[in-house]
Design a protein around this motif. Structure first.
Motif, PDB file in Angstrom:
ATOM      1  N   GLN A  55       0.791  -1.362  -0.070  1.00 59.44           N
ATOM      2  CA  GLN A  55       0.243  -0.495   0.266  1.00 59.44           C
ATOM      3  C   GLN A  55       1.390   1.337   0.273  1.00 59.44           C
ATOM      4  O   GLN A  55       0.609   2.528  -0.217  1.00 59.44           O
ATOM      5  CB  GLN A  55      -1.557   0.168   1.095  1.00 59.44           C
ATOM      6  N   ASP A  72      -0.287  -4.595  -4.001  1.00 60.23           N
ATOM      7  CA  ASP A  72      -0.706  -3.449  -4.536  1.00 60.23           C
ATOM      8  C   ASP A  72       0.208  -1.834  -3.885  1.00 60.23           C
ATOM      9  O   ASP A  72       0.419  -1.995  -2.726  1.00 60.23           O
ATOM     10  CB  ASP A  72      -2.343  -3.853  -3.677  1.00 60.23           C
ATOM     11  N   SER A 130      -9.855   6.398  -3.345  1.00 60.88           N
ATOM     12  CA  SER A 130     -10.845   7.058  -2.904  1.00 60.88           C
ATOM     13  C   SER A 130     -11.277   6.846  -2.237  1.00 60.88           C
ATOM     14  O   SER A 130     -11.573   5.659  -1.256  1.00 60.88           O
ATOM     15  CB  SER A 130     -11.484   6.432  -4.709  1.00 60.88           C
TER      16      SER A 130
HETATM   17  N1  SAH Z   1      -6.961  -7.766   1.001  1.00 59.79           N
HETATM   18  C1  SAH Z   1      -6.776  -7.024   0.974  1.00 59.79           C
HETATM   19  C2  SAH Z   1      -7.143  -6.542  -0.168  1.00 59.79           C
HETATM   20  C3  SAH Z   1      -8.387  -5.947  -0.878  1.00 59.79           C
HETATM   21  S1  SAH Z   1      -8.455  -5.153  -1.962  1.00 59.79           S
HETATM   22  C4  SAH Z   1      -5.194  -6.427   1.660  1.00 59.79           C
HETATM   23  O1  SAH Z   1      -5.857  -6.618   2.350  1.00 59.79           O
HETATM   24  O2  SAH Z   1      -4.251  -6.989   0.651  1.00 59.79           O
HETATM   25  C5  SAH Z   1      -7.654  -4.721  -2.788  1.00 59.79           C
HETATM   26  C6  SAH Z   1      -6.653  -3.614  -2.980  1.00 59.79           C
HETATM   27  O3  SAH Z   1      -7.525  -2.402  -3.735  1.00 59.79           O
HETATM   28  C7  SAH Z   1      -5.831  -2.900  -1.871  1.00 59.79           C
HETATM   29  O4  SAH Z   1      -4.960  -3.617  -1.700  1.00 59.79           O
HETATM   30  C8  SAH Z   1      -5.278  -2.076  -2.104  1.00 59.79           C
HETATM   31  O5  SAH Z   1      -4.532  -1.647  -2.629  1.00 59.79           O
HETATM   32  C9  SAH Z   1      -6.803  -1.076  -2.958  1.00 59.79           C
HETATM   33  N2  SAH Z   1      -7.796  -0.687  -2.553  1.00 59.79           N
HETATM   34  C10 SAH Z   1      -8.107  -0.690  -1.576  1.00 59.79           C
HETATM   35  N3  SAH Z   1      -9.544   0.649  -0.838  1.00 59.79           N
HETATM   36  C11 SAH Z   1      -9.108   2.070  -1.696  1.00 59.79           C
HETATM   37  C12 SAH Z   1      -9.418   2.682  -1.798  1.00 59.79           C
HETATM   38  N4  SAH Z   1     -10.081   3.239  -0.783  1.00 59.79           N
HETATM   39  N5  SAH Z   1      -9.060   3.761  -3.184  1.00 59.79           N
HETATM   40  C13 SAH Z   1      -7.967   3.019  -3.728  1.00 59.79           C
HETATM   41  N6  SAH Z   1      -8.147   1.345  -3.546  1.00 59.79           N
HETATM   42  C14 SAH Z   1      -8.298   0.763  -2.301  1.00 59.79           C
END
Ligand code: SAH
Ligand code: SF4
Ligand code: F3S
Length: 475
Positions: A299, A337, A371
Motif C-alpha cells: 500500500q 498493491d 478513493s
Molecule cells: N485484502 C487485500 C486487499 C483487497 S482490496 C489486502 O489486504 O491486501 C484490493 C486493493 O484495492 C487493496 O490492496 C488496495 O490497494 C486497493 N484499495 C482498497 N481500498 C481502496 C481505496 N479506498 N482507494 C484506492 N484503492 C483501494
C-alpha cells in the motif's frame, strides 16, 4: 486482488427437482461479475444455487429472464461502472417488464435498500452472505414485490455448495477458503461489505481440490482477504475448540492441498504482511507444486502513511517479510498493491513508496489512486486532502517505475527453462498456446500438439514487461 470485469457466465446445468423448479425451469440467468477473485468465486456459488432451481446460465444478456450483477465497492469508479450498466439493463425492462434485475455482492451490502428506493435501478438486492436465499428473493420479485436480503453471517462459508465453474478452459479454478475480513485498514470498505472473518472447513477445501483434479483441473487458487489468518479448530484468541481434532493453520492447509496431487498447482491470494509466517514460506519451499509467487500488498512505503492506513506494520517489518521470502524461497516472484495520494501523503512519503518498490524489485503490481469510501475509518478521521491531480501524477510515477521493474524481471528469465501449465490457445495466433510459469508470468510458445492442462518445459527467448515467449524444450 484486481478490480476489473472478470467473467461473464456460461451454460450451467439444470436439474428438475421440485415445484420451485417447475416455476423456473428453462429460465435463463445472466450473471456479470465485477471486482476481486472472491466475487468471481461467489458467482459460481450463485450459479450453483440457481441451477438447482432449474436456471440455466446464458452468455447473452438479451436472452435473460434474470440479470444478476455481482458488484464491487472498493473504489468509487468501480461502483460508477455498475450504475452505468444497470441503467442500460433498465432500458431493456421497458420492452420486457418481466425481466428481473438484481444486484449482488459488495455494492448490494453497502447500499442496501437505497438501490431499490433511491436509485430505483433494481428489483432485488442480495448481500454476500445471502445467496442461499436467492430463489426466494427471485420468487418475491416475480410475485410483484421488491426483495432485499443483506444480512451478514458469522458462519456462512457455502462449504457444502459445489460451485458451477464459469471460467473457460477447465484447467484453473478458484477455491474460497475463508470469507470476510477482521482487519480495519482505514481506507477499505471490505470489512463493511463482507462482514466478519470466518474460515471454511479444511476437509471441504481438500475435497473440492481433489474433485477439481479428478475433472482435469491442474491449478487451484485459494482465496481469502487475508489467507494468513486462516484458522480451523482454534479461536482468534488461540483457544483450541475440539482437543480431539487437529488445529489447521494456513501453512497446514497449504500442505494438505499440495498433497492432493503433485500435478495440481496451488496458488493463493491475498497474503497480509502483518500475518505472513515463515512456516508458510517453508511449506512453499517443501512442495514444487506450491507456486513460487506471492502477492504481498504493501500500500505505501512510508511508515507514517502505513500507520494512518492502520495496516499493522512498518516499512521495516514489511522489508523483513520480503527478506524472509528472498532467503527461504529464492527466485520467487513478488507482486503488490499500491495506493497513491492517501490522506496526508507528502512528497517525501511518496518518494518512500518509490524507493521501497526499487528495494523490493517487485515483478508485478496493481496500482490505484486513493478513493475515499463512505463509513471507513479514513473517511471519519482524516481529510481527503491530496488533490486529484497529485494523486494521479504520483500514480503515474509509480506505474512508470513498475513497468521498468517488470521489464527487468522478465528480462532475467531469458535463457531460463520454465515449467508452464498450458491454459489455452493464444488470442493473437492460433499457432501459439499460453499458460503461466510457477512465478505467474504469462508465457507464450508454439502450439505443436499441446493442449490445455499439459505441463511443458519452455526455454525463454523473448519478453515484454507483461509476457515472456519461448520454445518448448524437447527432451
Ligand atoms: N485484502 C487485500 C486487499 C483487497 S482490496 C489486502 O489486504 O491486501 C484490493 C486493493 O484495492 C487493496 O490492496 C488496495 O490497494 C486497493 N484499495 C482498497 N481500498 C481502496 C481505496 N479506498 N482507494 C484506492 N484503492 C483501494
Ligand atoms: Fe481491506 Fe485491509 Fe481487509 Fe485487505 S486486509 S480487505 S485492505 S481491511
Ligand atoms: Fe470489491 Fe468486494 Fe472484492 S469491494 S474487491 S468485490 S471484496
Amino acid at each position: 486482488m484486481e478490480e476489473k470485469i472478470i467473467e461473464e457466465s456460461k451454460q450451467g446445468t439444470a436439474t428438475m427437482l421440485d415445484n420451485a423448479v417447475e416455476n423456473s425451469a428453462g429460465k435463463k440467468l445472466y450473471l456479470e461479475s465485477y471486482g476481486c477473485q472472491m466475487n468471481f468465486s461467489d458467482s459460481e456459488i450463485v450459479a450453483s444455487i440457481l441451477s438447482e432451481e432449474g436456471y440455466t446460465t446464458t452468455r447473452n444478456s438479451e436472452d435473460a429472464d434474470v440479470i444478476l450483477m455481482n458488484t464491487c465497492s472498493i473504489r468509487e469508479n468501480a461502483e460508477q461502472r455498475v450504475r452505468n450498466k444497470l441503467s442500460q439493463y433498465n432500458k431493456r425492462k421497458k420492452q420486457n417488464p418481466s425481466l428481473v434485475i438484481g444486484v449482488l455482492g459488495c455494492m448490494a451490502e453497502r447500499l442496501k435498500k437505497d438501490l431499490l428506493e433511491q436509485e430505483k435501478l433494481v428489483d432485488l438486492v442480495a448481500g454476500p452472505d445471502a445467496y442461499r436465499d436467492l430463489p426466494n428473493l427471485i420468487d418475491d420479485v416475480v410475485g410483484g414485490q421488491k426483495a432485499v436480503n443483506v444480512l451478514l453471517s458469522r458462519e456462512e462459508t457455502y462449504a457444502d455448495i459445489a460451485p458451477v465453474r464459469l471460467g473457460e478452459g477447465g484447467v484453473t479454478a478458484f477455491i474460497s477458503i475463508m470469507r470476510g475480513c477482521d482487519n480495519m485498514c482505514s481506507f477499505c470498505v471490505v470489512p463493511f461489505t463482507r462482514g466478519r472473518e470466518r474460515s471454511r472447513d479444511p476437509e471441504s477445501i481438500v475435497a473440492e481440490a481433489q474433485e477439481l483434479f479428478d475433472k482435469g483441473y491442474r491449478e487451484v487458487t485459494l482465496l481469502g482477504q487475508n489467507v494468513d489468518s486462516y484458522k480451523w479448530n482454534i479461536t482468534k484468541k488461540g483457544e483450541v475448540i475440539d482437543e480431539s481434532k487437529p488445529v489447521v493453520t494456513f501453512a497446514g492447509l497449504l500442505e494438505k492441498v499440495a498433497l492432493v496431487n503433485s500435478d495440481l498447482r496451488v496458488r493463493f491470494s491475498t497474503s497480509h504482511p502483518k500475518d505472513m509466517t515463515d512456516d508458510v514460506l517453508h511449506t512453499m519451499a517443501k512442495y514444487e507444486n506450491l507456486c513460487k509467487y506471492i502477492h504481498l500488498p504493501v500500500q505505501s512505503g512510508s511508515t507514517d502513511v502505513l500507520k494512518r492506513m492502520n495496516r499493522g506494520y512498518t516499512r521495516e517489518w514489511y522489508m523483513n517479510r520480503i527478506n524472509a521470502i528472498k532467503t527461504i524461497l529464492p527466485g520467487t516472484f513478488i507482486s503488490t498493491d499500491i495506493i497513491t495520494g492517501f490522506c496526508g501523503e507528502t512528497d517525501e512519503d511518496h518518494k518512500e513508496t518509490l524507493s521501497l518498490m526499487e528495494e523490493v524489485g517487485y515483478e508485478f503490481a496493481y496500482m490505484f489512486f486513493y478513493s475515499e469510501r463512505p463509513k471507513t475509518l479514513a473517511e471519519r478521521k482524516f481529510e481527503d486532502d491530496i488533490p486529484e491531480e497529485t494523486k494521479k501524477q504520483r500514480l503515474y510515477e509509480v506505474q512508470e517505475l513498475q513497468s521498468k521493474l517488470s521489464y527487468a524481471a522478465n528480462e532475467k528469465l531469458v535463457g531460463q527453462v520454465c515449467k508452464v501449465l498450458v491454459e489455452g490457445t493464444s488470442k493473437r495466433s492460433e499457432d501459439y498456446v499460453y499458460g503461466r510459469n510457477s512465478q505467474n508470468v504469462t508465457t507464450i510458445f508454439p502450439k505443436n500438439n499441446y493442449k490445455p492442462g499439459d505441463y511443458v518445459n519452455v526455454k525463454i527467448t523473448d519478453f515484454t514487461s507483461a509476457t515472456i515467449k519461448g520454445v518448448p524444450v524437447v527432451e
